[in-house]
Enzyme design. Structure first.
Site, short mmCIF file in Angstrom:
data_model
loop_
_atom_site.label_atom_id
_atom_site.label_comp_id
_atom_site.label_asym_id
_atom_site.label_seq_id
_atom_site.Cartn_x
_atom_site.Cartn_y
_atom_site.Cartn_z
CG PHE A 149 38.91 -74.16 -59.53
CD1 PHE A 149 38.98 -72.84 -59.12
CD2 PHE A 149 39.77 -75.09 -58.96
CE1 PHE A 149 39.90 -72.45 -58.15
CE2 PHE A 149 40.68 -74.71 -57.98
CZ PHE A 149 40.74 -73.39 -57.58
CG ASP A 234 42.64 -79.95 -64.27
OD1 ASP A 234 42.99 -80.80 -63.44
OD2 ASP A 234 42.56 -78.73 -64.00
CE LYS A 263 42.72 -80.08 -55.64
NZ LYS A 263 43.35 -79.15 -54.69
#
Length: 407
Positions: A149, A234, A263
């Site tokens: 994801f 990532d 984030k």
């Protein structure tokens, strides 16, 4: 109801109805309407408090309204919030310098969201592949992991293996090869003369906090070095203290060629993401080849810089590592009955449930009734990731509520 729709505050049910009437239905939230928050706790419109054990999918790693981050934002709000990259600002340089140092890198390309960081990483890998490695124009490929994801843009969902993210959104961008996560032999076999990069999450978050086998990341690093391929990590979710280390790659003493961050970098205040690398890689970008109106804006840089300063001491990483070890023992004690498996690193855990006993959604609803907020993923896995500021007592209390729900 007419007065509510005109803008007056209402009860939980009123607010849910209002949102449902005017907001697109691309989420299915739990029936909790949050109106205020502080630290690890949030309060709903009816005055009930909840312990936030999701932390905005790691975007709130330092809790809600952390004093140092709020202070940095307020100070910058009184100065300048946006210039665009048509001009310099006095915040971008210090932020980039200190983030690069934190990552053991040399240069930062700031963006806004995690998906933008991933898209930027894809462009970086392809251009590096053509200009530096010498891949035939238009032929560059990137190896990714199954069950990944990386975001929701059309390019990114095109190399997802989750059909729910792709349904009705094709055609997709070519040039990606998916191999099983954790399978080093499959990854190595997929590398050929067209391969520009390997793009993986060191720990797969959306998949259910899936931790790869020991030695996998080191093997990826060795394969990329041997084959002259970029290793792009990532760490949008796993990075910045979540796993008990600044970066999850550090858990195996691995240093990628490129970090993708987001984030937590925005402190739960503004969206901030970044691609962090070395000059020999990043210099393939030149003026006009990539950009963002809001990327690297002064407000974002001020908040992001404050986040970096919090991490420089190592306090949050040590806290997550210490609590995480105790927490993993507590969670493993839940295995049996409804719980079929547990995985955790630092303050990040995935708990697999037997769907014939209880669904992930039902478990989250029952947790909310007991004052704990969490969210399921893939229907039968609970994903927990409380703020790094949580105390041992708060974490134990949350685990007790989880035990009560699952027993």
């Amino acid at each position: 109801m007419n007065s509510l729709f005109a803008g007056q505050a209402g009860t939980t049910q009123d607010e849910i109805l209002l949102e449902s009437h005017y907001s697109a239905h691309n989420y299915a939230p739990l029936p909790v309407v949050i109106s205020s928050a502080e630290g690890c706790w949030v309060t709903d419109v009816d005055g009930r408090r909840y312990l936030d054990c999701l932390a905005g999918y790691s975007a709130l790693s330092f809790g809600h309204r952390h004093p140092a981050l709020i202070a940095a934002a307020r100070e910058q709000l009184d100065k300048v919030t946006l210039t665009s990259r048509a001009f310099h600002s006095d915040q971008l340089g210090p932020f980039s310098r200190d983030l690069a140092a934190l990552a053991g890198m040399e240069v930062v390309l700031p963006m806004n969201t995690g998906a933008e960081a991933v898209e930027t990483g894809v462009k970086l890998a392809r251009r590096w592949g053509y200009r530096v490695k010498g891949i035939e124009p238009g032929k560059a490929t990137i190896i990714v992991a199954a069950n990944n994801f990386h975001g929701r843009t059309t390019t990114i969902i095109g190399f997802s293996t989750d059909p729910t993210t792709q349904d009705g959104f094709g055609p997709f961008t070519p040039g990606f090869r998916a191999v099983p996560f954790g399978d080093l032999d499959a990854l190595t076999a997929a590398i050929d003369e067209t391969t520009a990069a390997v793009l993986i999450e060191p720990i797969q978050g959306e998949a259910g906090v899936v931790v790869p086998p020991s030695g996998y990341l080191a093997g990826v690093r060795a394969a990329c070095t041997r084959e002259n391929v970029l290793f792009i990590a990532d760490e949008v979710q796993s990075g910045l203290g979540r796993t008990g280390a600044t970066f999850a790659c550090e858990l195996e003493d691995v240093h990628p060629d490129v970090y993708l961050l987001g984030k937590a970098l925005g402190g739960g205040i503004v969206p901030v993401s970044a691609v962090v690398s070395t000059w020999p890689i990043m210099e393939v970008f030149d003026p006009g080849s990539h950009g963002s109106t809001f990327g690297g804006n002064p407000l974002a840089c001020a908040v992001g810089h404050a986040v970096v300063k919090l991490l420089e001491t190592g306090e949050y990483q040590r806290h997550a590592a210490t609590l995480g070890r105790t927490w993993l023992d507590q969670l493993q004690g839940l295995i049996g009955g409804a719980v079929t498996g547990v995985r955790a690193r630092g303050l990040w855990a995935g708990i697999d449930l037997d769907p014939t006993i209880i669904s992930g959604r039902a478990a989250c609803e029952r947790l909310a009734e007991r004052g704990v907020l969490a969210k399921e993923t893939h229907e039968s896995t609970l994903r927990l990731g409380p703020p790094l500021t949580i105390t041992a007592d708060e974490l134990t209390w949350a685990t007790d509520q989880l035990r009560a729900v699952l027993s």
